[in-house]
Write an enzyme that holds these catalytic residues in place. Structure first.
Site, PDB file in Angstrom:
ATOM      1  N   SER A  54      80.601  -7.450  42.917  1.00 25.29           N
ATOM      2  CA  SER A  54      79.200  -7.040  42.816  1.00 25.29           C
ATOM      3  C   SER A  54      78.215  -8.109  43.279  1.00 25.29           C
ATOM      4  O   SER A  54      77.016  -7.846  43.344  1.00 25.29           O
ATOM      5  CB  SER A  54      78.872  -6.636  41.372  1.00 25.29           C
ATOM      6  OG  SER A  54      79.049  -7.724  40.507  1.00 25.29           O
ATOM      7  N   THR A  88      75.594  -5.643  18.244  1.00 29.64           N
ATOM      8  CA  THR A  88      74.798  -4.458  18.558  1.00 29.64           C
ATOM      9  C   THR A  88      74.863  -3.401  17.462  1.00 29.64           C
ATOM     10  O   THR A  88      74.342  -2.304  17.621  1.00 29.64           O
ATOM     11  CB  THR A  88      75.244  -3.840  19.897  1.00 29.64           C
ATOM     12  OG1 THR A  88      76.662  -3.674  19.881  1.00 29.64           O
ATOM     13  CG2 THR A  88      74.862  -4.730  21.058  1.00 29.64           C
ATOM     14  N   PRO A 113      78.635  -4.957  23.298  1.00 23.57           N
ATOM     15  CA  PRO A 113      78.616  -6.401  23.054  1.00 23.57           C
ATOM     16  C   PRO A 113      78.533  -6.715  21.563  1.00 23.57           C
ATOM     17  O   PRO A 113      78.160  -5.867  20.750  1.00 23.57           O
ATOM     18  CB  PRO A 113      77.351  -6.871  23.787  1.00 23.57           C
ATOM     19  CG  PRO A 113      76.994  -5.767  24.716  1.00 23.57           C
ATOM     20  CD  PRO A 113      77.480  -4.510  24.082  1.00 23.57           C
ATOM     21  N   LYS A 152      73.703  -4.863  32.965  1.00 24.65           N
ATOM     22  CA  LYS A 152      73.005  -5.710  33.923  1.00 24.65           C
ATOM     23  C   LYS A 152      71.489  -5.466  33.878  1.00 24.65           C
ATOM     24  O   LYS A 152      70.688  -6.417  33.906  1.00 24.65           O
ATOM     25  CB  LYS A 152      73.536  -5.450  35.339  1.00 24.65           C
ATOM     26  CG  LYS A 152      74.974  -5.925  35.548  1.00 24.65           C
ATOM     27  CD  LYS A 152      75.489  -5.514  36.921  1.00 24.65           C
ATOM     28  CE  LYS A 152      76.928  -5.988  37.122  1.00 24.65           C
ATOM     29  NZ  LYS A 152      77.488  -5.554  38.430  1.00 24.65           N
TER      30      LYS A 152
END
Length: 782
Positions: free
Chosen positions: A688, A369, A366, A731
């Site tokens: 998901s 970072t 992302p 996640k």
């Protein structure tokens, strides 16, 4: 000098039957025209003397032979000639005479007569064959116009000739007059003389004058161009001489020769590879033959500048002190253990095997970072030069491979440009945002990168501008990307992907204390004595004002606080400030992010799911409600097709297992169900959320709430199996940032916990399940 005949005599002059014949060489005399004529030689002088004593009329016939070859035999002459009268004669001292003659009419030789030192012949007078009609008039008009144009263009014909031609009314005379002055061969003029049909004669003269007119027009055009070129050359010569004089006054030497010698010295000193040296010498040879004002001169010098400026054999020495390199990496970045481990491995291999080929690393993760800054730290640890180029939005293949030298303003591609800036052939070269390269009619840059990012091929990378191979195998290429899916498979296969995960709360605190606060204090003109952040204020900024995988927005919030303190000190309202948690709202406003999980999951039918996004993971709240109706299922929240299918599969599983779940079998007969995923402006898709949707429906229909601080992810089947999903690392970190304490994952995703930071694994309790019924037992309150 003899006297001229009177005009009356001229009018009645007729050609006799037997006529003395004088040869003409490469000349044709036409009737009605005045010509000067030079006569020499005993036969011709005798002929003139006798003619002057009788009637002054002689015959002029063009000879087929030269003056040296002529034997005065009948075969030496053309058949048709012109009878002329001698108007004036002037004798010279060297057996020569100057005549002024006027043509009378055409004649044909019928038979030669012997007995004189010059030829004589029986002749018959020829008359023009003409019938005046509209075609003759048209030919005369056209001929007059063409002749007038020719007179205007000709540098030798007097302008009065054009007016004279207009005044002639007889077509045969007009053709003869014009034929006598145009620039044509003697043979062509003899052909016109022999043409008794006036119409054909006019056509032939028109053809000749058209040809002559084309020559004159082209000559005028050439003359004009030559004049312009001469004017330009003269001007350039004048300016060049002035420049030369100025240089001499300044004591400067001849610049072009000096420049060529400088390039020659550079080529020798640079120790170029054989192919590059050959090309450079060839270009230098071309340059030595060019004039400095030539357009190609600057093209050649620019090429030589590039080829002699590149670091073909210059390189920096690697720092192979592994402990020192590890220390530098730890100083610059907190965390990122996997990336640091790979760099240390590279240095270790390099130390043991110096000729090893460099890896092509791809830092994926992302925004914020530390992908690009980590590459900079690698360059620092290695002791190499650092070069970065941004590939975002690049759509032209020439940006990578360069332009051909035939194009105006051609330059090498960004790879070679970066190598030149680095001044070494082994820099750390960062290709930023490789996932955002596009393609269009100008080519596909990602295809051009295939050779650059292949250690087996890039030792002979050929830029279109240089047109010679350049060795890129010593360069350490590092690429960065947010998403791997948009990178073409062939290009992705050439790179070793190292994923940089988002940071945990504890890691962010360390990063703020070690890097962000000192950097922003310095950037805003403060000192460490003037501002101090408490640990509670840092925790509040992280949890209450930012929710991101990286630390870019977090640094902006720190900067806002520092600017606020700088304003107070600058205005004299304070000399220093200690930032506590209660002070944050003065600088950043009210808290923007609050924990929603407890509030939003307090009622049945609401479940927290986990989602993957290009900027890291995120929480996904799924709500379900029921109302009276006729078994309709409504889905809202801008859901994709796969997500809608997951909702339908969940409903089918519940209906087929209603009794086991403690739900009435006919619950759907008189009920409408509505599933909604908030943040409806954001498109959502993927399988998901299947587990989350099924849990929300069972919670709604049984009236049982979901346990607090619990989240889940996983795909379901109609049989109730829980299948693995992707993006587990992102996640889990998103759940950790949001304060989630329990996460339900598919059992097949247990292996993905290896990459999860220990802090997150310690703070979160994980449940791994195979079937949906196990999920419900864990998630729902009893």
């Amino acid at each position: 000098m003899t006297e001229q005949k009177s005009s009356e005599e001229m009018k009645i002059a007729r050609i006799p039957e037997i006529l003395p014949i004088m040869p003409l060489f490469n000349t044709v005399i036409f009737p009605n025209m005045l010509f000067p004529l030079e006569v020499f030689g005993d036969p011709s002088m005798t002929l003139v003397d006798e003619a002057m004593a009788v009637d002054r009329i002689i015959g002029l016939v063009m000879s087929k032979k030269s003056p040296v070859e002529i034997t005065y035999q009948p075969e030496d002459f053309y058949e048709i000639g012109t009878g002329v009268v001698i108007l004036k004669m002037a004798k010279g001292t060297d057996n020569k005479a100057q005549l002024l003659i006027q043509g009378i009419s055409r004649f044909r030789i019928t038979e030669f007569v012997d007995g004189k030192p010059y030829p004589r012949a029986h002749v018959e007078t020829l008359e023009d064959q003409v019938v005046m009609d509209i075609e003759i008039e048209a030919l005369m008009t056209n001929l007059t116009v063409q002749f007038e144009k020719m007179v205007k263009l000709s540098p030798v014909l007097p302008q009065e000739f054009g007016m004279m031609a207009k005044s002639i009314t007889e077509p045969g005379v007009l053709a003869d007059v014009i034929s006598s002055v145009i620039n044509a061969s003697a043979e062509e003029k003899q052909k016109i003389l022999e043409s008794l049909d006036v119409k054909e004669r006019l056509k032939e003269v028109t053809r000749l004058i058209s040809h002559q007119l084309e020559i004159l027009e082209l000559g005028n055009k050439i003359q004009s161009q030559v004049k312009d070129d001469i004017d330009k050359s003269q001007r350039e010569y004048y300016l060049r001489q002035q420049l030369k004089a100025i240089r001499q006054e300044l004591g400067e030497t001849d610049e072009p020769k000096v420049e060529i010698e400088e390039y020659r010295a550079k080529i020798i000193k640079k120790n170029l590879p054989p192919e590059a040296k050959k090309e450079a010498e060839r270009e230098l040879e071309r340059l030595s033959r060019m004039h400095p004002s030539s357009a190609e001169y600057s093209v050649a010098t620019t090429y030589l500048d590039w080829i002699t400026a590149l670091p073909w054999s210059e390189s920096t020495e690697d720092n192979l002190d592994i402990k020192k390199a590890r220390k530098i990496l730890d100083e610059d970045h907190f965390g990122l253990e996997k990336a640091k481990k790979r760099i240390i491995e590279y240095l270790s291999v390099r130390k043991l095997k110096p000729d090893s080929k460099g890896p092509i690393l791809c830092f994926a993760g992302p925004p914020g970072t530390g992908k690009t800054s980590l590459a900079l730290s690698i360059a620092r640890a290695l002791g190499r030069k650092f070069i970065r180029i941004a590939l975002g939005g690049v759509r032209d293949e020439a940006e990578i491979r360069g332009h051909r030298r035939t194009y105006v303003g051609a330059l090498p591609g960004r790879i070679i440009q970066g190598i030149r800036r680095a001044e070494s052939n082994n820099p750390v070269f960062v290709l930023d945002e490789v996932d955002k390269v596009g393609n269009d009619f100008r080519g596909d840059p990602s295809s051009a990168l295939l050779e650059v990012l292949d250690p087996e091929q890039n030792y002979s990378f050929e830029d279109h501008y240089l047109d010679v191979p350049f060795d890129l195998s010593h360069v350490m290429f590092i690429t960065t990307a947010n998403i791997l899916d948009t990178i073409p498979p062939a290009l992705r296969d050439r790179m070793e992907v190292i994923e940089l995960l988002g940071y945990t709360q504890g890691e962010k605190v360390k990063i703020v204390e070690r890097y962000l606060i000192p950097r922003q204090i310095s950037a805003n003109g403060l000192t460490s004595d003037q501002i101090r952040f408490t640990r509670s204020s840092i925790d509040l900024i992280i949890s209450g004002y930012t929710r991101e995988a990286g630390v870019r927005n977090l640094e902006r919030e720190i900067a806002s606080v520092c600017r606020g303190v700088a304003s107070l000190i600058a205005e004299g309202d304070a000399t220093k400030a200690t930032i506590a948690a209660r002070d944050i709202n003065k600088y950043l406003g009210p808290i923007r992010i609050t924990s929603e999980t407890d509030v939003r999951t307090s009622k049945p039918g609401v479940v927290v799911g986990l989602a993957w996004t290009p900027t890291g993971g995120d929480l996904l709240f799924i709500e379900a409600t029921a109302m009276k109706g006729k078994n309709n299922l409504t889905l809202t929240g801008q859901l994709g097709d796969i997500m809608k299918e997951s909702a339908m599969a969940a409903l089918s599983f519940i209906r087929s297992n209603a009794e086991e779940l403690g739900i009435s079998k006919d619950f759907f007969d008189e009920t409408d169900i509505h599933i909604h995923v908030p943040a409806g402006a954001i498109p959502k898709d993927g399988p998901s959320a299947g587990v989350t949707m099924l849990t929300a429906l069972v919670s709604l229909l049984t009236g049982k709430t979901v346990k607090k601080e619990l989240a889940m992810t996983g795909e379901i089947t109609l049989r109730g199996l829980v299948l693995p999903v992707g993006g587990i690392k992102e996640k889990v970190l998103a759940a950790h940032r949001a304060g989630i304490k329990t996460i339900i994952l598919p059992r097949w995703n247990k292996k993905d916990l290896v990459d999860i930071p220990q802090k997150a694994q310690k703070d979160i309790r994980f449940y791994f399940v195979d079937e949906m019924l196990d999920v419900l037992k864990i998630a729902l309150e009893k």
